[in-house]
Design a protein around this motif. Structure first.
Motif, PDB file in Angstrom:
ATOM      1  N   LEU A  18       0.837  -1.197   0.000  1.00 31.31           N
ATOM      2  CA  LEU A  18       0.000   0.000   0.000  1.00 31.31           C
ATOM      3  C   LEU A  18       0.863   1.234   0.000  1.00 31.31           C
ATOM      4  N   GLY A  19       1.894   1.202   0.857  1.00 36.00           N
ATOM      5  CA  GLY A  19       2.751   2.366   0.996  1.00 36.00           C
ATOM      6  C   GLY A  19       3.566   2.631  -0.252  1.00 36.00           C
ATOM      7  N   ARG A  20       3.930   1.579  -0.950  1.00 34.42           N
ATOM      8  CA  ARG A  20       4.846   1.749  -2.068  1.00 34.42           C
ATOM      9  C   ARG A  20       4.111   2.093  -3.362  1.00 34.42           C
ATOM     10  N   GLY A  22       0.541   2.064  -3.504  1.00 37.98           N
ATOM     11  CA  GLY A  22      -0.795   2.570  -3.251  1.00 37.98           C
ATOM     12  C   GLY A  22      -1.911   1.602  -3.589  1.00 37.98           C
ATOM     13  N   GLY A 295       7.047   0.478   3.288  1.00 37.38           N
ATOM     14  CA  GLY A 295       6.875   0.953   1.922  1.00 37.38           C
ATOM     15  C   GLY A 295       7.021   2.450   1.762  1.00 37.38           C
ATOM     16  N   GLN A 296       7.268   3.178   2.857  1.00 38.21           N
ATOM     17  CA  GLN A 296       7.294   4.638   2.781  1.00 38.21           C
ATOM     18  C   GLN A 296       8.699   5.222   2.671  1.00 38.21           C
ATOM     19  N   GLY A 297       9.699   4.411   2.956  1.00 37.26           N
ATOM     20  CA  GLY A 297      11.058   4.946   2.977  1.00 37.26           C
ATOM     21  C   GLY A 297      11.785   4.724   1.663  1.00 37.26           C
ATOM     22  N   ASN A 298      13.087   4.928   1.708  1.00 37.47           N
ATOM     23  CA  ASN A 298      13.911   4.745   0.523  1.00 37.47           C
ATOM     24  C   ASN A 298      15.120   3.873   0.812  1.00 37.47           C
ATOM     25  N   PRO A 299      14.892   2.678   1.384  1.00 40.79           N
ATOM     26  CA  PRO A 299      16.048   1.861   1.746  1.00 40.79           C
ATOM     27  C   PRO A 299      16.869   1.447   0.539  1.00 40.79           C
TER      28      PRO A 299
END
Lengths: 445, 496
Positions: A18-20, A22, A295-299
């Motif tokens: 969902l976070g990545r 949507g 899913g919200q970060g940029n690892p």
């Protein structure tokens, strides 16, 4: 507990997607069914093959595996599908070990075979054609379509070998019999197999440039020696020898030296060897207390985000809270393993359980400590979480052995209780009437 | 066995301590040092994060989307696109990974970025999803510019270098602000660094960069359009001069010079009272008025009309119009006479001249020029609305009424220089300008407002690089453009 783990993993997977992008992942249902099926198989197998085993360890490992999978899927879907296959293989091996060794002592019989196997595994990457350098260390073996890191398996083999030799000779190793000047020293031949095995694996590791694993092996050997004999001198000697070897390695191995430079002065080496560790820090800092959310970060900015640095990737999106939960899960597994060791009535099982638990605990420390710059960074994997088949499969094998020992303990304990009951019915009076049933229940097929 | 168990427990404790050490270090990194690490210049995470978020749209007053974020399916998730391309490039500015932001993208970054989105209660599935993934849809920016006027300005300039600025005198709202050369911000917003760099190089390598918008970032000689301010100075500081009959001359000998003479355009002879001087744009006459007024009065008037001070338009990098300090005119009457007709070192930004026309139109008041109309939330609800503010009082209402008469005469008199701006049924007030640049070409101007007595629009038009001709080219080249803009705006009664 298993259900809770499945819910957590499934929820995390859905949230990460969902976070990545949507949307709920298209394969959420097959994914959940697959995870559920795999874990159910492992769970049922464990309950049938080792009914008295510790009930906490497998769900915890499944949770770690699940969290790791979610992050791998979030970083690289190709890797995720491989990881799913490796999970299946790992669980197959887990069951295989439980089937093949109904008692932990069975392992002891093959100790020289296992030791030989371990050493062969360690040498394999050095062999021409099949060995391969990755990131400055020669750790990989290519056999047809399969690539693997043999040292992940070798560490278990060595733990078994050390445990069995030490169990046999603990008393001999604890007291010196030969006098040199004022000192009583050990009969060298008692120590020979241990030192030999250790020397061989260390030399190989140096040849393969893998500092992380040599540290792991060293800790294993020294730790077990100390636990078996109670001699603090072994700890001091081990620490001294390791420092000596490390200083030597710094001079000889460029790979090791740049790692230490990156450890001491990461900012000065930002453009080169310090880049990974600093990006890992930026990820951890971005995560903060609660994390940016799955899913919200940029690892993906961090090199090796799904393998060596998956700890930082998780820290970015699940925050300090998530990492602490992860550390607690490891502590619980290590704690359960050590509890089995304490309860075990046999020296071999006791030492093996201790060794395997320490391996896991120290490995977590080496990875997490490396990323957080407590110690120099070395490229080893986070058990159950990192992407990598060898790591995952070997850790499932390790888990199976720990559970086997735990099951043995419970059975032996029950047997001992039963013997007491049968031997002294007077002591227990009316309770004795129930004892035959208890015995058949426990010892039965 | 027991002692071994004790050591196993100790080993367990040691492992525990190792992991506690990791925990402590994590606290240090993730909590105590997190801020410093987040703000470290080497940390690209925040920039990437910003580029991963959708950004609010920029929408014209007549509902045309000027900038918006669309899903991009690459690592940054959203691509900034500019559907109107070069037409609004100098207003929207760009949103570039390498070169940062400009224009409205820069000025209203906080409004457009998702971080400041107004939170509403989720009402549909998309909203629920956004709510859970911490992604409130960003707010949208509605500006005062009419896309149809902007388009007309571009087509009227027909590729010639120049600028068109139109404002609402009563509010300061910018209706059109277009200049050539302009640029399309799309390439600068590309996620491909090579594309970005190539576009940037192209935009910055020429002699005059389209990034430096002529309409609000460049200064030009205002020429005779400055006579609006000189006339206003007459009414404000020495009203008697308005009725003084200035001798008819073809050339005005300049004081403090070695026999320099200020000639009228095309060698004409002119003179008379202010109304006659203004109608035919008499240079010798206004040169004399400038000498009679004195440097201080002229300077004060220019300052009052928004010169030599920062212009509060809501865009970055707005240039100031320039009028020389009074001290430079001491024992330099030649410079004073030339400055009074908008030559010498007097330089105007097209935006300022539009605001000055608006000042005469709005009874001497200059409203703060602005592009912001209102900000709306993701569901169309209005979050904030711009409220017009006064910027300066340029002159008195009485003076403004007198100058309006002068400007009406320019368009309405048979001998006026601005007859080309006449619109049937609409009273247009205007002033031409034809400025020498020292080179072979001239700059042609027209400033105007309409309809008198209740002006709804004020315009400044500049067309650069026109060959010197025999007529007042401000009237023949620039005035028709101003007329077209005014006509188009008034046709719909000012409605979009």
């Amino acid at each position: 507990m298993m259900v809770l783990v499945l819910a957590l993993t499934g929820g995390l997977y859905a949230l990460a997607n969902l976070g990545r992008v949507g949307a709920l992942p298209a394969n959420i249902v097959p994914f959940l069914v697959l995870v559920f099926a795999l874990m159910l198989v492992a769970h049922v197998a464990l309950r049938r093959l080792a009914p008295q085993a510790d009930p906490v360890m497998l769900p915890l490992a499944a949770l770690l595996n699940g969290v790791g999978y979610v992050f791998i899927a979030r970083l690289d879907s190709q890797e995720a599908s491989y990881q799913a296959i490796w999970t299946a293989v790992g669980i197959a091996c887990f069951i295989g070990v439980l089937v093949a060794f109904p008692r932990a002592v069975n392992l002891e019989r093959y100790r020289y075979l296992i030791a030989l196997g371990g050493i062969i595994l360690l040498v394999l990457p050095l062999a021409p054609h099949i060995g391969q350098d990755i990131n400055g260390a020669r750790l990989w073996v290519h056999l047809g379509p399969i690539n693997f890191q043999p040292e992940e398996f070798a560490k278990i083999a060595l733990a078994i070998f050390f445990a069995s030799v030490l169990a046999e000779r603990a008393d001999l190793l604890a007291t010196g019999t030969r006098r040199i000047g004022r000192w009583l020293v050990l009969e060298p031949r008692y120590l020979a197999p241990l030192v030999g095995a250790w020397g061989v694996c260390l030399l190989i590791l140096l040849a393969e440039n893998d500092i992380g694993s040599s540290f792991l092996f060293f800790t294993l050997l020294v730790g077990l020696l100390w636990v078996a004999t109670g001699r603090w001198a072994y700890l001091a000697l081990g620490a001294g020898m390791f420092l000596g070897a490390a200083v030597f390695a710094l001079d000889v191995i460029h790979h090791a030296e740049s790692r230490v430079q990156a450890w001491l002065h990461p900012w000065a080496h930002f453009a080169t060897s310090g880049y990974q560790i600093i990006e890992g820090w930026f990820a951890l800092a971005a995560g903060g207390m609660w994390g940016l959310g799955p899913g919200q970060g940029n690892p993906q900015i961090i090199p090796e985000a799904s393998t060596d640095f998956i700890f930082a990737s998780i820290g970015e999106e699940l925050g300090l809270v998530g990492l602490t939960a992860l550390l607690i899960a490891y502590l619980l597994i290590v704690g359960s393993g050590l509890r089995s060791a304490v309860r075990s009535q046999r020296s071999f099982s006791k030492l093996l359980a201790t060794g395997l638990s320490l391996l896991m605990g120290v490995q977590v420390f080496v990875v997490a400590g490396g990323i957080t710059r407590l110690i120099p960074l070395t490229g080893i994997t986070l058990p159950f979480v990192s992407y990598g088949g060898s790591s995952l499969v070997s850790n499932y094998i390790l888990l199976a052995i720990l559970l086997r020992i735990s099951d043995d303990n419970a059975r032996e304990q029950a047997l001992a209780d039963a013997v007491v009951l049968e031997a002294g019915p007077d002591l227990y009076g009316p309770v004795a009437a129930a004892s035959p049933t208890a015995v058949t229940q426990v010892v039965g097929p | 066995m027991n002692s071994m168990n004790r050591r196993v427990r100790l080993a367990g404790l040691a492992t525990c301590l190792l992991l506690v050490a990791v925990f402590v270090q994590l606290n240090y990194l993730q909590i105590f040092r997190a801020g410093a690490l987040d703000n470290n210049p080497l940390n690209t995470r925040n920039i990437v994060l910003k580029y991963e978020q959708p950004r609010g749209a920029i929408i014209s007053a007549d509902g045309v989307t000027l900038a918006q974020s669309v899903p991009s399916h690459d690592q940054y998730k959203y691509q900034r696109v500019y559907p109107e391309g070069a037409l609004f490039g100098q207003i929207t500015g760009y949103y570039s990974f390498i070169y940062g932001t400009d224009g409205l993208e820069n000025e209203y970054d906080a409004v457009l970025s998702q971080a400041n989105a107004s939170v509403t209660f989720p009402t549909d599935l998309q909203e629920v999803k956004n709510f859970f993934t911490n992604q409130p849809a960003p707010d949208n920016l509605h500006i005062t510019v009419l896309a149809r006027l902007q388009r007309l300005a571009a087509s009227e300039l027909a590729g010639r270098a120049g600028a068109v600025v139109a404002v609402v005198p009563r509010t300061g709202a910018v209706l059109a602000m277009y200049s050539n050369p302009t640029y399309n911000p799309t390439a600068l917003a590309s996620h491909n660094q090579a594309t970005e760099q190539k576009a940037w190089k192209k935009l910055t390598s020429g002699p005059s960069s389209p990034l430096v918008a002529a309409a609000y970032r460049q200064r030009f000689f205002p020429g005779s359009t400055f006579k609006v301010i000189t006339s206003s100075a007459v009414y404000d500081h020495k009203p008697s001069l308005a009725n003084k009959a200035i001798p008819v001359l073809t050339g005005l000998p300049l004081p403090d010079t070695a026999n320099q003479v200020l000639h009228n355009f095309a060698g004409e002879a002119c003179g008379g009272k202010l109304l006659e001087l203004f109608t035919v744009s008499c240079d010798t006459g206004f040169g004399q008025l400038g000498l009679d007024l004195g440097g201080q009065n002229l300077y004060d008037e220019a300052r009052a009309f928004g010169w030599d001070r920062p212009v509060p338009l809501d865009l970055p990098g707005v240039a100031e119009s320039f009028f020389p300090q009074p001290s430079t005119f001491v024992r330099n009457g030649g410079a004073l006479a030339k400055s009074a007709i908008g030559q010498e070192s007097v330089q105007a930004v097209p935006l300022t001249l539009a605001m000055d026309a608006a000042a005469i139109a709005d009874k001497g008041v200059i409203m703060t020029p602005h592009l912001l109309g209102r900000v709306t939330g993701s569901q169309g609800q209005t979050v904030t609305t711009y409220h017009p503010k006064q910027w300066l009082r340029a002159t008195s209402a009485a003076t403004a009424a007198e100058v309006t008469k002068l400007m009406l005469s320019v368009v309405n008199s048979p001998n006026g220089t601005g007859v080309a701006a006449r619109i049937p049924g609409v009273q247009v007030a205007g002033k031409t300008g034809t400025a020498q640049t020292g080179g072979p070409n001239i700059e042609t101007w027209f400033v105007a407002f309409a309809p008198v007595p209740n002006p709804q629009i004020a315009v400044a038009v500049l067309v650069e690089n026109q060959p010197i001709g025999t007529e007042y080219q401000g009237g023949t080249i620039a005035a028709p453009i101003a007329k077209a803009i005014i006509q188009a705006y008034l046709q719909n009664g000012g409605k979009p």
